[in-house]
Every structure is written in C-alpha cells, then in structure tokens.
Design a protein around this motif. Structure first.
Motif, PDB file in Angstrom:
ATOM      1  N   MET A  14       0.823  -1.202   0.000  1.00 40.77           N
ATOM      2  CA  MET A  14       0.000   0.000   0.000  1.00 40.77           C
ATOM      3  C   MET A  14       0.867   1.268   0.000  1.00 40.77           C
ATOM      4  SD  MET A  14      -3.198  -0.836  -0.152  1.00 40.77           S
ATOM      5  CE  MET A  14      -4.058   0.615   0.423  1.00 40.77           C
ATOM      6  N   ILE A  15       1.931   1.244   0.787  1.00 43.47           N
ATOM      7  CA  ILE A  15       2.780   2.428   0.889  1.00 43.47           C
ATOM      8  C   ILE A  15       3.518   2.689  -0.422  1.00 43.47           C
ATOM      9  CG2 ILE A  15       4.848   3.384   1.993  1.00 43.47           C
ATOM     10  CD1 ILE A  15       3.971   2.045   4.579  1.00 43.47           C
ATOM     11  N   GLN A  16       3.967   1.615  -1.070  1.00 42.09           N
ATOM     12  CA  GLN A  16       4.792   1.767  -2.275  1.00 42.09           C
ATOM     13  C   GLN A  16       4.028   1.544  -3.570  1.00 42.09           C
ATOM     14  OE1 GLN A  16       7.181   3.173  -0.203  1.00 42.09           O
ATOM     15  NE2 GLN A  16       8.591   2.463  -1.773  1.00 42.09           N
ATOM     16  N   ALA A  17       2.711   1.440  -3.499  1.00 43.22           N
ATOM     17  CA  ALA A  17       1.935   1.107  -4.697  1.00 43.22           C
ATOM     18  C   ALA A  17       2.093   2.138  -5.807  1.00 43.22           C
ATOM     19  CB  ALA A  17       0.454   0.971  -4.327  1.00 43.22           C
ATOM     20  N   ARG A  18       2.387   3.391  -5.447  1.00 43.32           N
ATOM     21  CA  ARG A  18       2.544   4.435  -6.469  1.00 43.32           C
ATOM     22  C   ARG A  18       3.667   4.114  -7.445  1.00 43.32           C
ATOM     23  NH1 ARG A  18       4.942   5.719  -1.826  1.00 43.32           N
ATOM     24  NH2 ARG A  18       6.993   6.745  -1.809  1.00 43.32           N
ATOM     25  N   HIS A  19       4.616   3.257  -7.034  1.00 43.52           N
ATOM     26  CA  HIS A  19       5.736   2.914  -7.914  1.00 43.52           C
ATOM     27  C   HIS A  19       5.271   2.119  -9.128  1.00 43.52           C
ATOM     28  CE1 HIS A  19       9.379   3.885  -5.285  1.00 43.52           C
ATOM     29  NE2 HIS A  19       8.322   4.390  -4.680  1.00 43.52           N
ATOM     30  N   LEU A  20       4.120   1.472  -9.032  1.00 48.00           N
ATOM     31  CA  LEU A  20       3.564   0.787 -10.197  1.00 48.00           C
ATOM     32  C   LEU A  20       3.316   1.788 -11.319  1.00 48.00           C
ATOM     33  CD1 LEU A  20       0.962  -1.526  -8.408  1.00 48.00           C
ATOM     34  CD2 LEU A  20       3.098  -2.256  -9.474  1.00 48.00           C
ATOM     35  N   PHE A  21       2.783   2.941 -10.966  1.00 46.31           N
ATOM     36  CA  PHE A  21       2.489   3.967 -11.962  1.00 46.31           C
ATOM     37  C   PHE A  21       3.779   4.623 -12.456  1.00 46.31           C
ATOM     38  CE2 PHE A  21      -1.146   3.538  -9.123  1.00 46.31           C
ATOM     39  CZ  PHE A  21      -2.149   3.246 -10.029  1.00 46.31           C
ATOM     40  N   TYR A  22       4.761   4.766 -11.560  1.00 46.56           N
ATOM     41  CA  TYR A  22       6.057   5.283 -11.993  1.00 46.56           C
ATOM     42  C   TYR A  22       6.641   4.366 -13.068  1.00 46.56           C
ATOM     43  CZ  TYR A  22       6.130   8.141  -7.689  1.00 46.56           C
ATOM     44  OH  TYR A  22       5.849   9.023  -6.691  1.00 46.56           O
ATOM     45  N   GLY A  23       6.575   3.065 -12.814  1.00 46.34           N
ATOM     46  CA  GLY A  23       7.144   2.105 -13.749  1.00 46.34           C
ATOM     47  C   GLY A  23       6.476   2.163 -15.117  1.00 46.34           C
ATOM     48  N   ILE A  24       5.152   2.279 -15.113  1.00 49.14           N
ATOM     49  CA  ILE A  24       4.421   2.366 -16.379  1.00 49.14           C
ATOM     50  C   ILE A  24       4.836   3.625 -17.146  1.00 49.14           C
ATOM     51  CG2 ILE A  24       2.131   2.686 -17.385  1.00 49.14           C
ATOM     52  CD1 ILE A  24       1.045   0.942 -15.092  1.00 49.14           C
ATOM     53  N   ALA A  25       4.988   4.736 -16.412  1.00 49.58           N
ATOM     54  CA  ALA A  25       5.350   6.004 -17.053  1.00 49.58           C
ATOM     55  C   ALA A  25       6.757   5.959 -17.639  1.00 49.58           C
ATOM     56  CB  ALA A  25       5.242   7.147 -16.049  1.00 49.58           C
ATOM     57  N   MET A  26       7.621   5.098 -17.096  1.00 50.98           N
ATOM     58  CA  MET A  26       9.016   5.061 -17.544  1.00 50.98           C
ATOM     59  C   MET A  26       9.294   3.979 -18.578  1.00 50.98           C
ATOM     60  SD  MET A  26      10.518   7.560 -16.029  1.00 50.98           S
ATOM     61  CE  MET A  26      12.263   7.193 -16.285  1.00 50.98           C
ATOM     62  N   LEU A  27       8.281   3.243 -19.013  1.00 52.49           N
ATOM     63  CA  LEU A  27       8.502   2.148 -19.949  1.00 52.49           C
ATOM     64  C   LEU A  27       9.211   2.615 -21.216  1.00 52.49           C
ATOM     65  CD1 LEU A  27       5.182   0.081 -19.662  1.00 52.49           C
ATOM     66  CD2 LEU A  27       7.487  -0.608 -18.942  1.00 52.49           C
ATOM     67  N   ASP A  28       8.746   3.688 -21.797  1.00 49.23           N
ATOM     68  CA  ASP A  28       9.356   4.186 -23.038  1.00 49.23           C
ATOM     69  C   ASP A  28      10.781   4.667 -22.800  1.00 49.23           C
ATOM     70  OD1 ASP A  28       7.071   3.635 -24.441  1.00 49.23           O
ATOM     71  OD2 ASP A  28       6.257   5.669 -24.274  1.00 49.23           O
ATOM     72  N   ARG A  29      11.034   5.324 -21.669  1.00 48.50           N
ATOM     73  CA  ARG A  29      12.364   5.867 -21.392  1.00 48.50           C
ATOM     74  C   ARG A  29      13.378   4.770 -21.093  1.00 48.50           C
ATOM     75  NH1 ARG A  29       8.863   9.771 -20.398  1.00 48.50           N
ATOM     76  NH2 ARG A  29       9.493  11.977 -20.612  1.00 48.50           N
ATOM     77  N   PHE A  30      12.921   3.640 -20.584  1.00 47.72           N
ATOM     78  CA  PHE A  30      13.834   2.534 -20.281  1.00 47.72           C
ATOM     79  C   PHE A  30      14.045   1.619 -21.484  1.00 47.72           C
ATOM     80  CE2 PHE A  30      12.844   2.513 -15.426  1.00 47.72           C
ATOM     81  CZ  PHE A  30      13.557   3.685 -15.292  1.00 47.72           C
ATOM     82  N   ALA A  31      13.273   1.821 -22.526  1.00 50.16           N
ATOM     83  CA  ALA A  31      13.375   0.936 -23.691  1.00 50.16           C
ATOM     84  C   ALA A  31      14.756   1.061 -24.335  1.00 50.16           C
ATOM     85  CB  ALA A  31      12.295   1.290 -24.711  1.00 50.16           C
ATOM     86  N   GLY A  32      15.338  -0.084 -24.674  1.00 49.79           N
ATOM     87  CA  GLY A  32      16.611  -0.107 -25.374  1.00 49.79           C
ATOM     88  C   GLY A  32      17.829   0.149 -24.511  1.00 49.79           C
ATOM     89  N   LEU A  33      17.686   0.142 -23.184  1.00 53.99           N
ATOM     90  CA  LEU A  33      18.817   0.432 -22.303  1.00 53.99           C
ATOM     91  C   LEU A  33      19.553  -0.833 -21.839  1.00 53.99           C
ATOM     92  CD1 LEU A  33      17.430   3.322 -20.060  1.00 53.99           C
ATOM     93  CD2 LEU A  33      18.804   3.462 -22.149  1.00 53.99           C
ATOM     94  N   GLY A  34      19.105  -1.996 -22.260  1.00 55.42           N
ATOM     95  CA  GLY A  34      19.806  -3.225 -21.909  1.00 55.42           C
ATOM     96  C   GLY A  34      19.843  -3.465 -20.407  1.00 55.42           C
ATOM     97  N   TRP A  35      21.045  -3.834 -19.916  1.00 58.43           N
ATOM     98  CA  TRP A  35      21.180  -4.179 -18.501  1.00 58.43           C
ATOM     99  C   TRP A  35      20.914  -2.988 -17.584  1.00 58.43           C
ATOM    100  CZ3 TRP A  35      24.529  -1.360 -15.578  1.00 58.43           C
ATOM    101  CH2 TRP A  35      25.524  -0.637 -16.249  1.00 58.43           C
ATOM    102  N   LYS A  36      21.060  -1.785 -18.094  1.00 60.40           N
ATOM    103  CA  LYS A  36      20.877  -0.596 -17.248  1.00 60.40           C
ATOM    104  C   LYS A  36      19.468  -0.510 -16.681  1.00 60.40           C
ATOM    105  CE  LYS A  36      24.246   2.299 -19.764  1.00 60.40           C
ATOM    106  NZ  LYS A  36      24.420   1.456 -20.969  1.00 60.40           N
ATOM    107  N   ARG A  37      18.497  -0.973 -17.440  1.00 60.03           N
ATOM    108  CA  ARG A  37      17.114  -0.810 -16.994  1.00 60.03           C
ATOM    109  C   ARG A  37      16.827  -1.576 -15.709  1.00 60.03           C
ATOM    110  NH1 ARG A  37      16.636  -4.704 -21.040  1.00 60.03           N
ATOM    111  NH2 ARG A  37      15.327  -6.500 -20.536  1.00 60.03           N
ATOM    112  N   TRP A  38      17.583  -2.673 -15.457  1.00 59.58           N
ATOM    113  CA  TRP A  38      17.321  -3.460 -14.244  1.00 59.58           C
ATOM    114  C   TRP A  38      17.690  -2.665 -12.996  1.00 59.58           C
ATOM    115  CZ3 TRP A  38      14.121  -6.979 -15.423  1.00 59.58           C
ATOM    116  CH2 TRP A  38      14.216  -7.657 -16.641  1.00 59.58           C
ATOM    117  N   TYR A  39      18.805  -1.969 -13.026  1.00 59.58           N
ATOM    118  CA  TYR A  39      19.148  -1.137 -11.873  1.00 59.58           C
ATOM    119  C   TYR A  39      18.243   0.089 -11.786  1.00 59.58           C
ATOM    120  CZ  TYR A  39      21.490   2.010  -8.699  1.00 59.58           C
ATOM    121  OH  TYR A  39      21.738   2.875  -7.660  1.00 59.58           O
ATOM    122  N   LEU A  40      17.870   0.656 -12.933  1.00 56.54           N
ATOM    123  CA  LEU A  40      16.986   1.817 -12.939  1.00 56.54           C
ATOM    124  C   LEU A  40      15.630   1.470 -12.339  1.00 56.54           C
ATOM    125  CD1 LEU A  40      17.806   3.273 -16.481  1.00 56.54           C
ATOM    126  CD2 LEU A  40      18.491   4.209 -14.264  1.00 56.54           C
TER     127      LEU A  40
END
Length: 236
Positions: free
Chosen positions: A81-107
């Motif tokens: 419940m406290i961290q649920a907002r991160h689900l929406f953060y992740g959805i918003a960042m899908l395009d920005r993380f595309a094509g970053l390879g291994w970097k996206r896992w740490y991001l």
C-alpha cells in the motif's frame, strides 16, 4: 577511453540535478539512522535497509514492524500500500527505459519518488548518453540516502543527547507530507476521505488493528468515487 568519456559527460550532466536531493536525503537519512539507533538497532540495520528497501516512508514504518509481533501478511499489505505508487512510476518510464539493456534493471530497482521525477522530466543534453545519465541520477540519489542513514546510525552511538521523543520523527514526516498535499489540492475530497475512514476504523477496530482496514477502505472509496471526484476537481 571513449566509454570513459561518455560516462564522465553523463555524470557531469546528472550531478547538478541531484544536489537538492542530497540536502533532503541526508537530513531525512540521518534522522532515520538516529531513529533506528534509538529503537535499539545497530547502524548495520539502517545501512542495509536503506540500500535494499530504498523507500523512505516504508523504511520508517519498517522500524515499528521489526519491533512488533511477527505478522508477515500485514507487513506485506502495508508495504504494498505504501509503495503502490511505484507501479504507476514504472508504467510512465517504460518508453524511457526501452533499449537500455542491462541498465534498466538497476533503474527499475533504484527508482524512488525523487529519482523518477528527475529521470522523467530532466532535459538531457543531446551529447549525453541517456542511459548513463539516468544511471548516475539513480546511483547518486541512492548513495545520498544510504550514506545519510548509515551516518545517522553511527552518530547515534557516539553522540550523547536526550533522544526522548525522537521516534516522533515518523509522525512528523507523514504530517508534513499530508499538509503539503493538502495545500496542493484546491478541493480536499481525497484528504477528507482518508481522515474520515481512518478515524472510523480507529474507533471500530482499535489502535492496534485499524491500519489495514483503513487502507482497504480508503482504496475502495477512491476507486469507487474516482470519476465524481475528478468531475468536481478534487483529484490532484
């Protein structure tokens, strides 16, 4: 050498963006480390928890969870419940993380509110590698938090002062967050729902058991009345 140059430019571009985060993270991180010490934990706990959990609000709440009777289901639900907002953060960042390879896992792992805000909105210079820029923003912000929490835990063992009432820092933090949100809203429907449901559940379930019913009740009401609230202009 070319790779080193790419990283250097990305670091030089990312670092200035993170300076304001450094000030806030160190202040809260040190307070968190001191709070852990006052609660009876070694500096190792805030050091590891800040690195692994890396969620300020949840880490403060986790202190009381560690001191409470073993309740894995309640702990899981509170964390979600406290961290649920991160689900929406992740959805918003899908395009920005595309094509970053291994970097996206740490991001993905290192994304917090402030890091999301910077990586989502920052104007990255054209000659700066986008992936490395976001990596350094994420890494620097995490280092600020971990170092602040660790320092607070260490200082708690050396500085001798009256720490009575320091545990109130958690309550104060949530009060400040609530007040900031209240001031941002033109209409306060969501805040009033949160307060009303919490008070009602406190009366019905008591202080030891009201948290989960409150969160479930707030979530159901916000989902059920989302459209009327948006239509009335009370959703921020």
């Amino acid at each position: 050498m070319a790779t080193t140059g790419i990283k250097r430019r990305a670091f030089q571009a990312a670092f200035p963006y993170t300076i304001p985060i450094f000030a806030g993270f160190w202040f809260l991180g040190i307070a968190y480390g001191l709070y852990m010490h006052v609660s009876g934990f070694s500096f190792v706990y805030p050091m590891i928890m800040s690195a692994v959990i890396f969620g300020g609000s949840l880490e403060f709440v986790a202190v009381s969870m560690l001191l409470s009777p073993f309740a894995p289901l309640q702990t899981f639900l509170v964390a979600v419940m406290i961290q649920a907002r991160h689900l929406f953060y992740g959805i918003a960042m899908l395009d920005r993380f595309a094509g970053l390879g291994w970097k996206r896992w740490y991001l993905i792992y290192g994304m917090c509110d402030e890091t999301f805000s910077l990586n989502y909105s920052a104007e990255i210079p054209k000659d700066v590698d986008r992936g490395w820029f976001m990596i350094f923003v994420t890494l620097l912000n995490q280092l600020y938090w971990v170092s602040g929490a660790t320092l607070g835990g260490l200082l708690g063992g050396f500085i001798r002062f009256n720490t009575d009432g320091l545990e109130f820092v958690l309550t104060a933090m949530f009060v400040v967050i609530f007040l900031e949100q209240w001031m941002k809203e033109q209409k306060h429907y969501t805040a009033l729902i949160g307060m009303g449901v919490s008070v009602l559940c406190l009366v019905i379930f008591g202080p030891d058991s009201f948290l989960i019913p409150s969160m479930i009740g707030i979530l159901l009401l916000l989902i059920g009345f989302k459209k009327p609230i948006e239509k009335a202009g009370g959703w921020s």
